[in-house]
Enzyme design. Structure first.
Site, PDB file in Angstrom:
ATOM      1  CB  THR A 189      -1.044  -0.003   1.019  1.00 53.42           C
ATOM      2  OG1 THR A 189      -1.884   1.137   1.009  1.00 53.42           O
ATOM      3  CG2 THR A 189      -0.369  -0.034   2.382  1.00 53.42           C
TER       4      THR A 189
ATOM      5  CE  LYS B 140      -2.046   0.364  -3.129  1.00 53.42           C
ATOM      6  NZ  LYS B 140      -3.321   0.779  -3.192  1.00 53.42           N
TER       7      LYS B 140
ATOM      8  CG  ASP C 116      -5.280  -1.474  -5.512  1.00 53.12           C
ATOM      9  OD1 ASP C 116      -5.927  -2.204  -4.459  1.00 53.12           O
ATOM     10  OD2 ASP C 116      -4.432  -0.935  -5.537  1.00 53.12           O
TER      11      ASP C 116
ATOM     12  CB  VAL D  13      -1.332  20.951 -13.394  1.00 56.83           C
ATOM     13  CG1 VAL D  13      -2.105  20.580 -14.542  1.00 56.83           C
ATOM     14  CG2 VAL D  13      -1.930  21.543 -12.377  1.00 56.83           C
ATOM     15  CG  ASP D  14       3.559  19.384 -15.335  1.00 50.82           C
ATOM     16  OD1 ASP D  14       2.971  19.904 -16.094  1.00 50.82           O
ATOM     17  OD2 ASP D  14       4.917  19.694 -14.956  1.00 50.82           O
TER      18      ASP D  14
HETATM   19  P1  ATR Z   1      -1.191   6.733  -4.008  1.00 48.77           P
HETATM   20  O1  ATR Z   1      -0.177   5.313  -4.616  1.00 48.77           O
HETATM   21  O2  ATR Z   1      -2.050   6.310  -2.890  1.00 48.77           O
HETATM   22  O3  ATR Z   1      -1.776   7.289  -5.231  1.00 48.77           O
HETATM   23  P2  ATR Z   1       0.484   8.812  -4.078  1.00 48.77           P
HETATM   24  O4  ATR Z   1       1.304   8.123  -5.508  1.00 48.77           O
HETATM   25  O5  ATR Z   1       1.710   9.243  -3.218  1.00 48.77           O
HETATM   26  O6  ATR Z   1       0.009   7.545  -3.353  1.00 48.77           O
HETATM   27  O7  ATR Z   1      -0.420  10.027  -4.474  1.00 48.77           O
HETATM   28  C1  ATR Z   1      -0.919  10.714  -3.531  1.00 48.77           C
HETATM   29  C2  ATR Z   1      -1.921  11.466  -4.271  1.00 48.77           C
HETATM   30  O8  ATR Z   1      -2.569  12.569  -3.327  1.00 48.77           O
HETATM   31  C3  ATR Z   1      -1.432  12.598  -5.330  1.00 48.77           C
HETATM   32  O9  ATR Z   1      -2.380  12.658  -6.401  1.00 48.77           O
HETATM   33  C4  ATR Z   1      -1.213  13.860  -4.530  1.00 48.77           C
HETATM   34  O10 ATR Z   1      -1.045  14.981  -5.212  1.00 48.77           O
HETATM   35  P3  ATR Z   1       0.532  15.017  -6.054  1.00 48.77           P
HETATM   36  O11 ATR Z   1       0.515  14.434  -7.225  1.00 48.77           O
HETATM   37  O12 ATR Z   1       0.346  16.776  -6.343  1.00 48.77           O
HETATM   38  O13 ATR Z   1       1.726  14.924  -5.088  1.00 48.77           O
HETATM   39  C5  ATR Z   1      -2.267  13.737  -3.650  1.00 48.77           C
HETATM   40  N1  ATR Z   1      -1.829  14.731  -2.411  1.00 48.77           N
HETATM   41  C6  ATR Z   1      -1.356  14.491  -1.400  1.00 48.77           C
HETATM   42  N2  ATR Z   1      -1.159  15.434  -0.536  1.00 48.77           N
HETATM   43  C7  ATR Z   1      -2.056  16.316  -1.083  1.00 48.77           C
HETATM   44  C8  ATR Z   1      -2.111  17.817  -0.661  1.00 48.77           C
HETATM   45  N3  ATR Z   1      -1.634  18.060   0.598  1.00 48.77           N
HETATM   46  N4  ATR Z   1      -2.968  18.420  -1.162  1.00 48.77           N
HETATM   47  C9  ATR Z   1      -3.324  17.994  -2.651  1.00 48.77           C
HETATM   48  N5  ATR Z   1      -3.127  16.721  -3.168  1.00 48.77           N
HETATM   49  C10 ATR Z   1      -2.319  15.795  -2.261  1.00 48.77           C
END
Ligand code: ATR
Length: 307
Positions: A73, A77, A132, A184-185
């Site tokens: 998790t 992943k 998933d 956004v990218d």
């Molecule tokens: P997972 O495998 O659960 O998707 P991850 O790859 O770390 O874990 O992704 C976490 C998601 O939560 C991403 O979309 C992240 O945004 P970024 O790509 O900009 O990092 C989003 N996220 C985490 N903390 C955030 C915050 N404080 N505000 C907005 N988005 C957040």
């Protein structure tokens, strides 16, 4: 606590584990141990806090210690993809690994899950799966009565979970997908991948102006009670959607789900997704049908405090 009918731990008990960081909130051990007990297996499923920079060693350690398999998790992943000896088609298609099956080579050269052989004599390899992606499709249908095919979806988050959900929804044939992410990218990269692999799907980065069937939260916003909403209320209103799905299951009601309930929308948390990814993983490890109702009850007891 072990269910009363669990087989006692002994020197022959075989292990499964979930690796994550943080991991203490995980409801997976409760779900899997309930099913393992009902199946009468001399197995146990444990949770281990593993830092991302130690994932390689942790997987190698589990292999050497004769573990049957793993779940991965946050934040593992995506990191696990290059660490696998073999990738199942599901992991390749959805670009993330949440289930590892340790397989061994039998006398006839065939690779079989370690949990399905009496004794391991040959080499052991780690094979990565993704359970998933199918689980989210199933849970949207069961828990929100949303048919993803032809639906219009606003997906929040483009990390590992968001990307896998976006690709799987596109494969299911959603009509249109809006992708929103803090970075956004990353949303753009997912949109480009969808445009290339699933050209029939209308995909945009940003908020929809018109109505959608479902808003799906795949960000980690909501894990902490003080977290803000995962979308910008200046740019999107919950009145624009029929349903709201949050992949988070602990807390059972995130600020997003609370707001959606207050707006009289249909809601579901990630319990159903956790259930179906777990049931599919246990089927891979055991090679047999698994008691899904027992797993659901164990999750409900763990998450809502009721059996
Ligand atoms: P997972 O495998 O659960 O998707 P991850 O790859 O770390 O874990 O992704 C976490 C998601 O939560 C991403 O979309 C992240 O945004 P970024 O790509 O900009 O990092 C989003 N996220 C985490 N903390 C955030 C915050 N404080 N505000 C907005 N988005 C957040």
């Amino acid at each position: 606590m072990n269910p009363p009918f669990a087989r006692p731990l002994s020197a022959s008990t075989r292990l499964l584990a979930v690796f994550g960081a943080p991991i203490r909130h995980s409801a997976s051990p409760a779900m899997h141990n309930a099913a393992i007990a009902e199946l009468g297996l001399d197995w146990r499923y444990v949770a281990c806090e593993v830092a991302p920079e130690r994932l390689r060693e942790a997987i190698e350690g589990a292999r050497q210690m004769g573990f049957l398999g793993l779940n991965l998790t946050v934040p593992h992943k995506l990191l696990a993809v290059p660490l696998m000896d073999e990738l199942d088609d599901s992991a390749r298609r959805w670009g993330a690994v949440n289930t590892v099956v340790f397989e061994t080579q039998t006398g006839d050269g065939e690779w079989k899950p370690v949990g399905q052989v009496a004794q391991v004599n040959g080499p052991v390899r780690a094979r990565g799966f993704n359970t998933d992606a199918d689980a989210i499709i199933r849970s949207l249908r069961e828990d929100l009565a949303i048919e993803p095919r032809s639906a219009r979806v606003l997906l929040l988050g483009a990390g590992g979970a968001g990307r896998a959900a976006a690709l799987r929804l596109a494969d299911e044939g959603v009509e249109a997908l809006w992708l929103v992410n803090r970075t956004v990218d990353k949303a753009r990269a997912v949109a480009d991948e969808i445009a290339e692999r699933f050209p029939a799907v209308e995909v945009k980065v940003g908020y929809p102006e018109a109505e959608v069937e479902v808003v799906l939260n795949a960000t980690s916003l909501g894990l902490k009670p003080e977290d803000p909403l995962p979308f910008d209320p200046q740019q999107f209103s919950l009145q624009q959607t029929d349903g709201v799905y949050d992949m988070i299951y602990r807390p059972a009601e995130t600020p997003l789900l609370k707001a959606a309930k207050a707006a009289d929308r249909r809601t579901a948390n990630g319990l159903g997704m956790l259930l179906h990814q777990g049931a599919a993983a246990l089927e891979l490890w055991t090679g047999q049908a698994v008691p899904v109702t027992t797993m659901r009850r164990a999750l409900e007891a763990e998450i809502y405090g009721r059996a």
